[in-house]
Design an enzyme around this catalytic site. Structure first.
Site, PDB file in Angstrom:
ATOM      1  N   GLN A   1     -12.908 -10.575  18.997  1.00 47.21           N
ATOM      2  CA  GLN A   1     -13.754  -9.440  18.618  1.00 47.21           C
ATOM      3  C   GLN A   1     -15.084  -9.450  19.362  1.00 47.21           C
ATOM      4  OE1 GLN A   1     -13.929  -9.896  14.369  1.00 47.21           O
ATOM      5  NE2 GLN A   1     -11.896  -9.022  14.040  1.00 47.21           N
TER       6      GLN A   1
ATOM      7  N   SER B   1      -6.041 -14.836  20.827  1.00 45.94           N
ATOM      8  CA  SER B   1      -5.764 -13.488  20.300  1.00 45.94           C
ATOM      9  C   SER B   1      -5.861 -12.436  21.405  1.00 45.94           C
ATOM     10  CB  SER B   1      -6.719 -13.147  19.145  1.00 45.94           C
ATOM     11  OG  SER B   1      -6.555 -14.031  18.072  1.00 45.94           O
TER      12      SER B   1
ATOM     13  N   ASP C   1      -3.098 -13.344  11.918  1.00 48.04           N
ATOM     14  CA  ASP C   1      -2.951 -12.581  10.674  1.00 48.04           C
ATOM     15  C   ASP C   1      -1.583 -12.755  10.030  1.00 48.04           C
ATOM     16  OD1 ASP C   1      -5.526 -11.655  10.780  1.00 48.04           O
ATOM     17  OD2 ASP C   1      -5.011  -9.700  11.624  1.00 48.04           O
TER      18      ASP C   1
ATOM     19  N   ARG D   1      -8.219 -19.434   5.295  1.00 46.62           N
ATOM     20  CA  ARG D   1      -6.822 -19.048   5.097  1.00 46.62           C
ATOM     21  C   ARG D   1      -5.832 -20.190   5.274  1.00 46.62           C
ATOM     22  NH1 ARG D   1      -6.634 -13.168   7.814  1.00 46.62           N
ATOM     23  NH2 ARG D   1      -7.613 -12.063   6.092  1.00 46.62           N
TER      24      ARG D   1
ATOM     25  N   LYS E   1      -8.808  -3.945   0.953  1.00 49.35           N
ATOM     26  CA  LYS E   1      -9.500  -4.152   2.224  1.00 49.35           C
ATOM     27  C   LYS E   1      -8.692  -3.615   3.399  1.00 49.35           C
ATOM     28  CE  LYS E   1     -12.183  -7.650   4.649  1.00 49.35           C
ATOM     29  NZ  LYS E   1     -11.774  -7.387   6.037  1.00 49.35           N
TER      30      LYS E   1
END
Length: 418
Positions: free
Chosen positions: A160, A186, A301, A332, A399
């Site tokens: 990002q 990613s 994810d 996570r 979300k």
């Protein structure tokens, strides 16, 4: 809100919701373009709403009716303002560089774990490029104006950061380059940004481990665009088909999508599930599953729901290159491990992943840790448990997928609000 769910009867077809990742990108590009644009996005969530609200605060005008965003680009207005990113890391990391490139004096705020999520490398790069950044964590006030030039980032930072600079640097006028010290993680998400920029008339040239943004470019509106189906959220239904009792299908998928999470179909086939595609529909049927090794470098994810799948497979599954998951809406790696243990699985944490020994799941009580992907993974787990699973703070699904439990019920799942 807590929910008690039983998904053992899940069967049928659900239509994919729009890709959250692509929606962020299209809304940002349309707000920076010359000319109005319409973005077809039939379903939204809290993160997409955060990006739209922040773009309005920057001076754009976004409104939504009948599943379509009408976007008028940022003008000369939108002075000093507060941009509330909610819990959306994408919103913050994409728009912080954009605000700096526009010379806006704004303050970014957020909630949940967002103020604790890392921002240091991005803030350092922006300061080196001429922006004034008040802090490395929220709240962050910015002023000054970003210059064109060379921007250096470690390869292992969030993708990002790289995407945020890609959105911002065309606004500086001159040629710029984003230099990495290795192959980024990613990378499919970076490719999604490059594709979105191309749709809006901005070229990014990849040269080894660098990305070149030629000078003199302007965002141009294509007039209309459509957000494609979301593979990240489709994965929950596809995994439900793999571990449950009956087939589950997801329609509205692009089989040539650049989304990295499209890999879920291949991974389920490697587990041994029956995976079939026809047109834009993917169907997964239960079969005998066996443990596999999963490199999560480009698909972080997917880890929670793939871990649930692994818990129902024979043998051991190892998930690695997932260290970034420790700084998501929850840790996570830890929250996925807790979910599995509470439902009877044998799982061990590593620094960058999980080792799961299959053997099945049973009912029980789990926390979502206020993390949307943990809440949805828990609901999928009940498909194999054959018993009720109580999910604490299940409202976290809003979300990314507010209608998740509605679709769950439409497929035959039993839901009791507590």
């Amino acid at each position: 809100m807590d929910r008690k769910v039983n998904g053992s009867a899940l069967c049928g077809t659900v239509r994919a919701i729009p890709s959250k990742s692509q929606a962020h990108r299209m809304l940002i590009c349309s707000a920076l373009a010359e000319g109005a644009c319409e973005i077809y996005c039939p379903a939204i969530n809290e993160d997409i709403e955060a990006t739209a609200a922040c773009l309005n605060a920057l001076g754009a005008r976004l409104s939504r009716a009948d599943g379509v965003y009408s976007v008028l680009p940022v003008g000369n207005g939108g002075g000093a303002a507060e941009l509330d990113c909610g819990e959306s890391g994408s919103t913050l990391r994409f728009l912080l560089p954009v605000a700096c490139a526009m010379g806006k004096k704004v303050t970014f705020v957020g909630r949940g774990r967002l103020p604790q999520r890392p921002m240091g490398e991005l803030c350092a790069a922006l300061r080196a490029g001429g922006a004034e950044i008040s802090a490395d964590s929220l709240p962050i006030s910015v002023s000054g104006r970003l210059r064109p030039g060379a921007y250096k980032l470690p390869a292992k930072v969030s993708s990002q950061y790289i995407s945020g600079l890609m959105f911002a640097l065309p606004l500086t006028g001159g040629e710029s380059v984003i230099e990495l010290d290795g192959q980024p993680e990613s990378e499919p998400y970076i490719d999604m940004t490059v594709s979105a920029l191309k749709l809006f008339g901005v070229e990014v040239i990849k040269n080894g481990t660098s990305y070149i943004i030629p000078g003199g470019q302007k965002y141009r509106s294509p007039g209309k665009a459509e957000v494609e189906g979301d593979w990240s959220n489709a994965a929950f239904w596809l995994c439900a088909g793999a571990i449950g009792r009956k087939p589950v299908s997801v329609s509205g998928m692009d089989m040539t999508s650049g989304q990295g999470d499209r890999a879920v179909a291949e991974l389920l086939a490697r587990f041994g599930a029956d995976v079939r595609t026809e047109g834009g529909c993917v169907t997964v049927s239960p079969s005998r599953l066996r443990g596999i090794e999963i490199d999560a470098k480009n698909i972080p994810d997917l880890v929670p729901v793939l871990a649930v799948t692994a818990a129902t497979a024979e043998g051991e599954t190892r998930i690695y290159n997932a260290g970034r998951l420790r700084m998501k809406e929850s840790d996570r790696i830890a929250s996925t491990a807790a979910l599995l243990r509470n439902l009877g699985a044998e799982v061990a944490e590593t620094d960058d992943g999980l080792v799961i020994r299959g053997g099945g799941l049973h009912g029980g009580e789990v926390s979502s840790f206020n993390d949307h992907r943990i809440a949805m993974a828990a609901a999928v787990a009940s498909c194999a448990a054959g018993e009720e699973v109580i999910i604490r703070e299940s409202q976290a699904v809003a979300k990314s997928y507010p209608a998740f439990f509605e679709d769950y019920a439409a497929l035959g799942g039993i839901i009791k609000e507590m």
